[in-house]
Write a protein that holds these residues in place. Structure first.
Motif, PDB file in Angstrom:
ATOM      1  N   ARG A  60      16.079 -10.153  -0.512  1.00  0.00           N
ATOM      2  CA  ARG A  60      16.481  -8.821  -0.978  1.00  0.00           C
ATOM      3  C   ARG A  60      16.012  -8.578  -2.390  1.00  0.00           C
ATOM      4  NH1 ARG A  60      22.771  -8.680   1.002  1.00  0.00           N
ATOM      5  NH2 ARG A  60      22.373  -9.417   3.133  1.00  0.00           N
ATOM      6  N   ARG A  61      15.195  -7.586  -2.542  1.00  0.00           N
ATOM      7  CA  ARG A  61      14.739  -7.267  -3.895  1.00  0.00           C
ATOM      8  C   ARG A  61      14.933  -5.781  -4.155  1.00  0.00           C
ATOM      9  NH1 ARG A  61      10.419 -12.088  -3.795  1.00  0.00           N
ATOM     10  NH2 ARG A  61       9.160 -10.773  -2.462  1.00  0.00           N
ATOM     11  N   ALA A  62      14.207  -5.267  -5.124  1.00  0.00           N
ATOM     12  CA  ALA A  62      14.486  -3.905  -5.581  1.00  0.00           C
ATOM     13  C   ALA A  62      14.093  -2.785  -4.609  1.00  0.00           C
ATOM     14  CB  ALA A  62      13.816  -3.675  -6.926  1.00  0.00           C
ATOM     15  N   SER A  63      13.092  -3.010  -3.778  1.00  0.00           N
ATOM     16  CA  SER A  63      12.577  -1.913  -2.975  1.00  0.00           C
ATOM     17  C   SER A  63      13.546  -1.425  -1.893  1.00  0.00           C
ATOM     18  CB  SER A  63      11.244  -2.290  -2.343  1.00  0.00           C
ATOM     19  OG  SER A  63      11.451  -3.158  -1.259  1.00  0.00           O
ATOM     20  N   CYS A  64      14.658  -2.130  -1.706  1.00  0.00           N
ATOM     21  CA  CYS A  64      15.623  -1.651  -0.726  1.00  0.00           C
ATOM     22  C   CYS A  64      16.882  -1.184  -1.440  1.00  0.00           C
ATOM     23  CB  CYS A  64      15.971  -2.729   0.292  1.00  0.00           C
ATOM     24  SG  CYS A  64      17.029  -4.040  -0.340  1.00  0.00           S
ATOM     25  N   GLY A  65      16.865  -1.348  -2.766  1.00  0.00           N
ATOM     26  CA  GLY A  65      18.025  -0.907  -3.517  1.00  0.00           C
ATOM     27  C   GLY A  65      18.866  -2.060  -4.038  1.00  0.00           C
ATOM     28  N   GLY A 114       0.829  -1.193   0.000  1.00  0.00           N
ATOM     29  CA  GLY A 114       0.000   0.000   0.000  1.00  0.00           C
ATOM     30  C   GLY A 114       0.873   1.256   0.000  1.00  0.00           C
ATOM     31  N   ALA A 115       1.943   1.198   0.778  1.00  0.00           N
ATOM     32  CA  ALA A 115       2.854   2.346   0.872  1.00  0.00           C
ATOM     33  C   ALA A 115       3.526   2.615  -0.471  1.00  0.00           C
ATOM     34  CB  ALA A 115       3.901   2.070   1.942  1.00  0.00           C
ATOM     35  N   LEU A 116       3.881   1.560  -1.146  1.00  0.00           N
ATOM     36  CA  LEU A 116       4.531   1.690  -2.449  1.00  0.00           C
ATOM     37  C   LEU A 116       3.677   2.557  -3.371  1.00  0.00           C
ATOM     38  CD1 LEU A 116       7.151   0.280  -2.399  1.00  0.00           C
ATOM     39  CD2 LEU A 116       6.067  -1.789  -3.284  1.00  0.00           C
ATOM     40  N   ARG A 117       2.408   2.249  -3.384  1.00  0.00           N
ATOM     41  CA  ARG A 117       1.494   3.003  -4.244  1.00  0.00           C
ATOM     42  C   ARG A 117       1.411   4.462  -3.791  1.00  0.00           C
ATOM     43  NH1 ARG A 117      -0.457  -1.592  -6.444  1.00  0.00           N
ATOM     44  NH2 ARG A 117      -1.978  -2.844  -5.305  1.00  0.00           N
ATOM     45  N   GLU A 118       1.286   4.633  -2.505  1.00  0.00           N
ATOM     46  CA  GLU A 118       1.151   5.978  -1.970  1.00  0.00           C
ATOM     47  C   GLU A 118       2.390   6.830  -2.285  1.00  0.00           C
ATOM     48  OE1 GLU A 118      -1.206   7.643  -0.778  1.00  0.00           O
ATOM     49  OE2 GLU A 118      -0.146   9.404  -0.008  1.00  0.00           O
ATOM     50  N   LEU A 119       3.539   6.246  -2.123  1.00  0.00           N
ATOM     51  CA  LEU A 119       4.775   6.989  -2.377  1.00  0.00           C
ATOM     52  C   LEU A 119       4.876   7.341  -3.850  1.00  0.00           C
ATOM     53  CD1 LEU A 119       7.245   5.020  -0.081  1.00  0.00           C
ATOM     54  CD2 LEU A 119       6.159   7.241   0.324  1.00  0.00           C
ATOM     55  N   GLY A 166       5.045  11.029  -6.003  1.00  0.00           N
ATOM     56  CA  GLY A 166       6.207  11.344  -6.819  1.00  0.00           C
ATOM     57  C   GLY A 166       7.539  10.968  -6.181  1.00  0.00           C
ATOM     58  N   LEU A 167       7.468  10.155  -5.157  1.00  0.00           N
ATOM     59  CA  LEU A 167       8.719   9.720  -4.525  1.00  0.00           C
ATOM     60  C   LEU A 167       9.170   8.415  -5.156  1.00  0.00           C
ATOM     61  CD1 LEU A 167       7.917  10.480  -0.787  1.00  0.00           C
ATOM     62  CD2 LEU A 167       9.526  11.666  -2.294  1.00  0.00           C
ATOM     63  N   ARG A 168      10.460   8.314  -5.402  1.00  0.00           N
ATOM     64  CA  ARG A 168      10.965   7.100  -6.019  1.00  0.00           C
ATOM     65  C   ARG A 168      11.480   6.126  -4.958  1.00  0.00           C
ATOM     66  NH1 ARG A 168      15.574   9.530  -9.146  1.00  0.00           N
ATOM     67  NH2 ARG A 168      15.605  10.502  -7.089  1.00  0.00           N
ATOM     68  N   VAL A 169      11.134   4.872  -5.163  1.00  0.00           N
ATOM     69  CA  VAL A 169      11.631   3.805  -4.286  1.00  0.00           C
ATOM     70  C   VAL A 169      12.562   2.951  -5.141  1.00  0.00           C
ATOM     71  CG1 VAL A 169      10.992   1.768  -2.949  1.00  0.00           C
ATOM     72  CG2 VAL A 169       9.491   3.791  -2.941  1.00  0.00           C
TER      73      VAL A 169
END
Lengths: 357, 357
Positions: A344-349, A269-274, A278-281
């Motif tokens: 570990r996937r993309a959302s943490c870098g 849900g946060a991913l969508r909100e961010l 306009g914030l990039r994750v």
DNA sequence: CTGAAAGCGCTAACAG
DNA sequence: CTGTTAGCGCTTTCAG
């Protein structure tokens, strides 16, 4: 044709006693072949189906194991995408079913909802030989009563310390370890300095354990954080996750550089909100979840999370129940802790790749 | 503490009759509040749990629906990856459980395996009010007998024409349409000219229907193919899929430019085999599956397939059963066909993307 | 609103 | 190998 045929009908039709009819089904070898055939034929003609209820009543056992889980249908998870909507209770079901099958048991599953004296567990409990319950699905008191009568294994949510549920077998996952390791990764490998933890209002042992792991890692890394989650939501759904993210973005002071959620649903849900903001994750902020539900790898960016071995949990639960039922094991309450693994996937870098486990 | 308390114990302890105890649970409002409390208290103290069996016996209904499915555990699907191993029976379970829950029913699930007069279905049938069966999970004859006694809905596998199962409700998916559309896509959009269809030895109505769709599309496009599948495997597993692919590669004559598999599992196996042989998919040969299991989108290249609405199928099944049970519907056997959708992904040459449905 | 009594369909000793 | 006989624990009229 109007009423359901019973042993009596079959017995009469095949010229034997009801006991023999019963034997044909329970211990076929104890009946002469010719007799057996005759009985079976009569049964077929009559459309006879043994009543599981009558059987259970008379033999005090059902050959069925049960599973109760919360009616946790995250509305936002109701994608038209079946795979994505697969929650972790579904994984547990799979695990239990597989294991139950191996032991010759069937599985009765039911999600909680109703009320009244006639609660869900009672219903399930009354029709199975033993069952598993996802933590916090049913009132502790009720479980206490039932567990005096038949084997119950509690899934997740550590055993209550001094509580009355102490005689329940119990299987949990290493919540604290998992969250600690994930957090350490964030801090050490991605240079996170202002992580925010999003937990739940209601006290959940699992969530608290995860938070402890988070705190541990922060302390070890010399990162200062409050002794309380940055936000506590009411329900761990996507909607609440989005709301929490929004809250943290608008809160005065510096924005967190990492949103560490207590579960995947909220993180999604946060991913969508961010994104909406306009914030990039992960460039502007890192996001992580917990659970490792299928959806976590389908979202973009794919979610870094801690995977719980749900299927395995279901299997262990079943094995434990079967042991208890067979009387093979009558020892003290078991408390088993299953290891988790950081994904570990993309959302943490971290790049998407075979880094997964 | 040694024996399970019964209504008698509760009645005695609370100074009422067993009838009243029963009423407290079934029709709480028909008992004076004070009496009710007294009974409930006694029940709690005793650790009383109503016996579902005795109840079912006396009331002739269980509040449970059932689902029987084949013991179809593809060994190769036993990845350590839980999501990938999710078969479509799991989706049906989800659908049924959700719907059952809405109607206040619990779900009893069981996979077939055993033998003897005491078969799986019988066991399930004896403990539920009605149930669904995945096609070809149980002998037709047995189903015939049981279905005379309680509502049964058949899932997939079209109803047998002149057969005795004609009075069963039945839900299937548009196998033929789906395979036709997928094949047409291959022929028209990717210029396929030598497609090979991989089916099964055993006659399966679903697989045959798919093959018909395949033939249809070929004929319409003026592409010549044999009236028989290029290969027929024994079981539709990954291993057999790989074997079929190998066979087709080594068979004299031109190699097919498209491997059209009757299900995803086989297609996934083929993907690996082709890779092993140094063939690129989709450049050297196109590969497609059928079902739309989660694994299909996780493999590389992602599998183009036909998605079956499994969850929906489970829901429809439940709704049908509930209707029958409530007596709301007593009409002729229903035969419902659910639409499928072609999912174009990388394995046919379409880019991965939002082309999905 | 509550009690008494009669099963529901099957299993499980115990005798033959 | 087969029949007899008791229940298993609850729901359900039918009376009060």
């Amino acid at each position: 044709m109007t009423v359901t045929p019973t042993v009596y009908d079959v017995a009469e039709r095949s010229g034997v006693s009801i006991a023999t009819v019963s034997r044909v089904y329970r211990t076929p070898d104890s009946v002469r072949a010719s007799t057996r055939e005759r009985v079976l034929a009569a049964a077929r003609e009559l459309g006879y189906v043994p009543s599981g209820n009558a059987r259970g009543l008379a033999s005090r056992s059902t050959g069925v194991l049960g599973l109760c889980f919360p009616d946790y249908a995250d509305p936002a998870a109701d994608t038209d995408d079946d795979d994505a909507a697969m929650l972790y209770s579904d994984q547990i079901i799979r695990g239990m079913e597989r294991a139950a099958r191996r032991h010759g048991y069937a599985l009765l599953i039911a999600a909680s909802l109703q009320g009244g004296p006639e609660s869900l567990v009672a219903k399930v409990a009354g029709r199975v030989d033993g069952f598993a319950v996802l933590a916090r699905t049913v009132p502790t008191e009720e479980l206490e009563v039932i567990s005096r009568r038949r084997p119950v294994v509690m899934l997740a949510g550590p055993r209550e310390g001094t509580d009355s549920l102490d005689h329940l077998d119990h299987i949990e996952v290493a919540n604290e370890d998992g969250q600690r390791e994930l957090t350490r990764h964030l801090l050490a490998d991605h240079g996170i300095r202002r992580p925010a933890y999003i937990g739940m209002i209601e006290e959940s042992p699992d969530v608290e354990a995860r938070f402890r792991g988070f705190l541990d890692a922060c302390r070890d890394a010399g990162v200062e954080v409050a002794g309380e989650p940055a936000v506590r939501v009411g329900m761990m759904t996507q909607a609440e996750g989005a709301r929490a993210a929004a809250l943290l973005c608008e809160r005065p002071g510096e924005r967190p550089d990492a949103f560490v959620f207590a579960n995947d649903q909220m993180a999604v849900g946060a991913l969508r909100e961010l994104e909406r903001r306009g914030l990039r994750v992960p460039e502007d902020a890192v996001v992580t979840g917990f659970d490792g539900i299928p959806l976590s790898r389908l979202v973009r960016p794919a979610l870094t999370t801690v995977r719980q071995p749900m299927v395995r949990m279901g299997e262990e639960a079943t094995d434990l129940l079967v042991q208890r039922l067979s009387g093979r094991y009558t020892g003290a309450p078991v408390s088993r802790m299953l290891p988790v693994s950081v994904v570990r996937r993309a959302s943490c870098g971290c790049a998407e790749g075979r880094t997964q486990s």
